[in-house]
Design a protein around this motif. Structure first.
Motif: not given
Length: 309
Positions: A232, A244, A248, A252, A257
């Motif tokens: 990431f 992803c 997780h 992120a 993200l």
């Protein structure tokens, strides 16, 4: 040389009386007498003088006693060492985890550790295809992984939950800059970071491009995804896009993200606990599996959304 005979010899040497020695070792006097005679015959010396007051060591007996004490101590130490090794093996859980399932395994370990503080965890983090090999080779006893597309008959799967999976990119990625719809063609022009073609997540991406008749994906980085932070971080600092898992998503989100709004590329995949068919798990390993299942039940309610910033 019979170790029981050495034990009988030391009991007689310590007490000086046959009946006391017999009571100490829990054997009859005739059994002790036969043991002493066997030793004397093997050593070809007399170890005791029989006197009206009891058994008295001869000079040979005195010399042999030193060696007998050492032999007895070394034997007892060897048994203790083996017991400790055996207990250590029983206190060890050998588990494999796909990168996406590593957080779940970690939570199960911490949960069980409160009850079993002496337990040890031997964990292998591998992609799902490698985990199957490790399980079949008996390198691990349990694997937690996305359900393989083809499950070998030697493997038994316990479904844990369906995990949402999506595609992420940096928050300022060009795909999100103008608010236009993300199309298969635009995704085909992007550079990807993905696992190898033998992994289910990669197979899902490959199938997406085949279904839409678009060339892709353009894999610029092929990664085992063994470190979500590493993957990431690359995505956050570049125009790469990647997969992803829901577990997780906190990482992120921390790296700012965003989930790409592509309906066909937001899917669920079954996460399963895999064991060898017919294998007998140790009580501790079985408890560990139960804690994994308990943690998975909690995740069914927690994994409902993704960061969409």
């Amino acid at each position: 040389m019979n170790l029981d005979d050495i034990r009988y010899f030391l009991a007689v040497a310590d007490t000086g009386l046959m009946h006391r020695a017999a009571a100490e070792v829990g054997m009859s006097q005739p059994t002790l007498t036969k043991g002493i005679r066997r030793l004397e015959a093997e050593l070809n010396v007399t170890l005791f003088d029989r006197t009206p007051k009891g058994m008295r060591l001869t000079e040979f007996g005195v010399a042999f006693r030193q060696h007998a004490v050492r032999l007895s101590t070394e034997f007892r130490d060897s048994l203790n060492t083996l017991d400790e090794m055996h207990a250590g093996q029983l206190a060890k859980v050998r588990v494999g985890a796909a990168p996406a399932a590593e957080p779940l395994v970690g939570r199960a370990f911490l949960s069980l550790l409160r009850r079993r503080p002496a337990m040890r965890l031997d964990i292998k983090v591998q992609l799902s295809d490698a985990l199957l090999t490790s399980l079949l080779d008996c390198d691990i006893d349990v694997a937690v992984s996305p359900m393989p597309s083809q499950l070998p008959p030697e493997i038994h799967a316990r479904l844990l939950f369906d995990e949402p999976t999506s595609i992420v990119c940096r928050h300022s990625h060009p795909l999100l800059a103008d608010g236009a719809a993300v199309t298969p063609q635009s995704l085909g022009r992007c550079a990807w970071i993905l696992p190898s073609s033998g992994v289910s997540a990669r197979q899902r991406i490959d199938a997406y491009f085949r279904e839409h008749g678009v060339a892709g994906p353009n894999v610029q980085v092929e990664s085992t995804y063994s470190s979500a932070n590493g993957v990431f971080s690359l995505i956050a600092e570049s125009d790469l896009i990647g997969v992803c898992s829901a577990q997780h998503r906190p990482i992120a989100a921390y790296l700012d993200l965003a989930v790409l709004p592509v309906r066909d590329l937001q899917w669920t995949r079954p996460i399963a606990c895999l064991v060898r068919e017919g294998s007998r798990l140790s009580p501790l390993t079985q408890s560990f599996v139960e804690h994994i299942e308990a943690e998975a039940r909690g995740l069914r309610n927690d994994l409902v959304g993704a960061p969409s910033r």
